[in-house]
Scaffold this motif. Structure first.
Motif, PDB file in Angstrom:
ATOM      1  N   ALA A   9      37.433  47.245  41.733  1.00 54.80           N
ATOM      2  CA  ALA A   9      38.012  45.925  41.499  1.00 54.80           C
ATOM      3  C   ALA A   9      38.246  45.152  42.793  1.00 54.80           C
ATOM      4  O   ALA A   9      38.475  43.940  42.756  1.00 54.80           O
TER       5      ALA A   9
ATOM      6  N   ARG B 207      31.105  41.541  41.731  1.00 53.69           N
ATOM      7  CA  ARG B 207      32.152  40.683  41.153  1.00 53.69           C
ATOM      8  C   ARG B 207      31.646  39.956  39.911  1.00 53.69           C
ATOM      9  O   ARG B 207      32.357  39.858  38.902  1.00 53.69           O
TER      10      ARG B 207
ATOM     11  N   ARG C 205      31.328  42.483  37.012  1.00 48.88           N
ATOM     12  CA  ARG C 205      32.631  42.779  36.427  1.00 48.88           C
ATOM     13  C   ARG C 205      33.110  41.620  35.546  1.00 48.88           C
ATOM     14  O   ARG C 205      33.621  41.845  34.443  1.00 48.88           O
TER      15      ARG C 205
ATOM     16  N   GLU D   6      33.800  41.823  31.495  1.00 48.74           N
ATOM     17  CA  GLU D   6      35.104  41.430  30.962  1.00 48.74           C
ATOM     18  C   GLU D   6      34.976  40.314  29.931  1.00 48.74           C
ATOM     19  O   GLU D   6      35.631  40.341  28.885  1.00 48.74           O
TER      20      GLU D   6
END
Length: 223
Positions: free
Chosen positions: A177, A185, A188, A192
Motif C-alpha cells: 500500500a 498504485r 490497486r 478496489e
C-alpha cells in the motif's frame, strides 16, 4: 534449478501438449522481434486461456486494449465466428503496422480492426459510434490507465460480459500500500474500484511461468 527455470520448464511442458504454437503464431512473434517490439506478449498457454474463455463466452464481439504485435489478438480472434468482430486499440503506429501484417498472415484481417491512438480517446469514439456492447474485453496496455479502462469496459458491456485484465500482481508489489510505482498504485485503485462496483463480480489469480511472477483479474458484468 531456480524457481524461474522451473516455472519456464513447466510452461514449456503444458504448452507442448496443450497449447502448441502453429506457424502463424510463431511468425507473429518472430516478426514482432524483428521489428524491435518489446518481448512482453502473453505466453502461449496464456493465449490459449484467452481463446478458451472467448469460446466459452460465445463471444461475437471482442475489445482488446493493447495490441502490441497481435499475438494475443490472434488467439482471441480465432475464437470468433465468421461474422464476429474484434477491435484492438494500439497507441503506437509502428506496433499497429506489425500487428496488421501478422493478422493478415494469420488470415484474420477481415475479422480484426486495429485502431491507433490513445486508448481513452479511441474508447470515447467507440461509444459515440455505438460499437458496443462487447462480449469480452482483454486489457493489457499502459497500467496507469487501467482504472479508466475498466470503467470504459463496463460502459461498453452487456450483462454477462467478461473483462480480463493482465499483469495485476506486479511481481507481488500490488500488496504494498506504500508503493510509489504508478502501475502498482493504479492496479490497486482498479482492484478496489472493481470490488466496490455492484455491477461486477470478480477475482484475481497469481501466476508464475515463462513471463515470471504476475497474475490476471477476471470480472463478469452482473445480469
Amino acid at each position: 534449478m531456480s524457481s524461474n527455470d522451473q516455472w519456464t520448464a513447466v510452461d514449456a511442458f503444458f504448452t507442448e501438449h496443450l497449447a502448441p504454437e502453429d506457424e502463424a503464431l510463431s511468425a507473429a512473434l518472430a516478426a514482432s522481434d524483428a521489428a524491435g517490439l518489446p518481448q512482453i506478449a502473453v505466453a502461449a498457454n496464456q493465449g490459449k486461456l484467452l481463446h478458451l474463455l472467448a469460446l466459452s463466452q460465445g463471444a461475437r464481439k471482442i475489445l482488446e486494449i493493447g495490441t502490441l504485435g497481435a499475438y494475443s489478438t490472434i488467439w482471441l480472434a480465432r475464437a470468433l465466428p465468421a461474422d464476429g468482430r474484434l477491435v484492438s486499440l494500439e497507441y503506437r503506429e509502428h506496433h499497429a503496422v506489425v500487428a496488421r501484417a501478422n493478422l493478415a498472415h494469420a488470415g484474420l484481417d477481415k475479422l480484426v480492426e486495429v485502431r491507433v491512438g490513445a486508448a481513452l480517446d479511441s474508447l470515447a469514439v467507440l461509444e459515440a459510434e455505438g460499437a458496443g456492447p462487447f462480449d469480452l474485453f482483454f486489457i493489457d496496455a499502459d497500467k496507469g490507465n487501467n482504472p479508466e479502462y475498466v470503467e470504459w469496459a463496463v460502459k461498453l458491456s452487456r450483462p454477462g460480459s467478461l473483462i480480463i485484465v493482465d499483469n495485476v500482481a506486479r511481481q507481488g508489489a500490488v500488496a504494498d500500500a506504500t508503493s510509489e510505482d504508478t502501475a502498482v498504485r493504479a492496479t490497486r485503485r482498479m482492484v478496489e474500484q472493481i470490488g466496490r462496483n455492484p455491477r461486477l463480480s470478480a477475482t484475481a489469480v497469481q501466476t508464475v511461468g515463462v513471463r515470471g511472477y504476475d497474475g490476471f483479474l477476471l470480472a463478469r458484468v452482473r445480469d
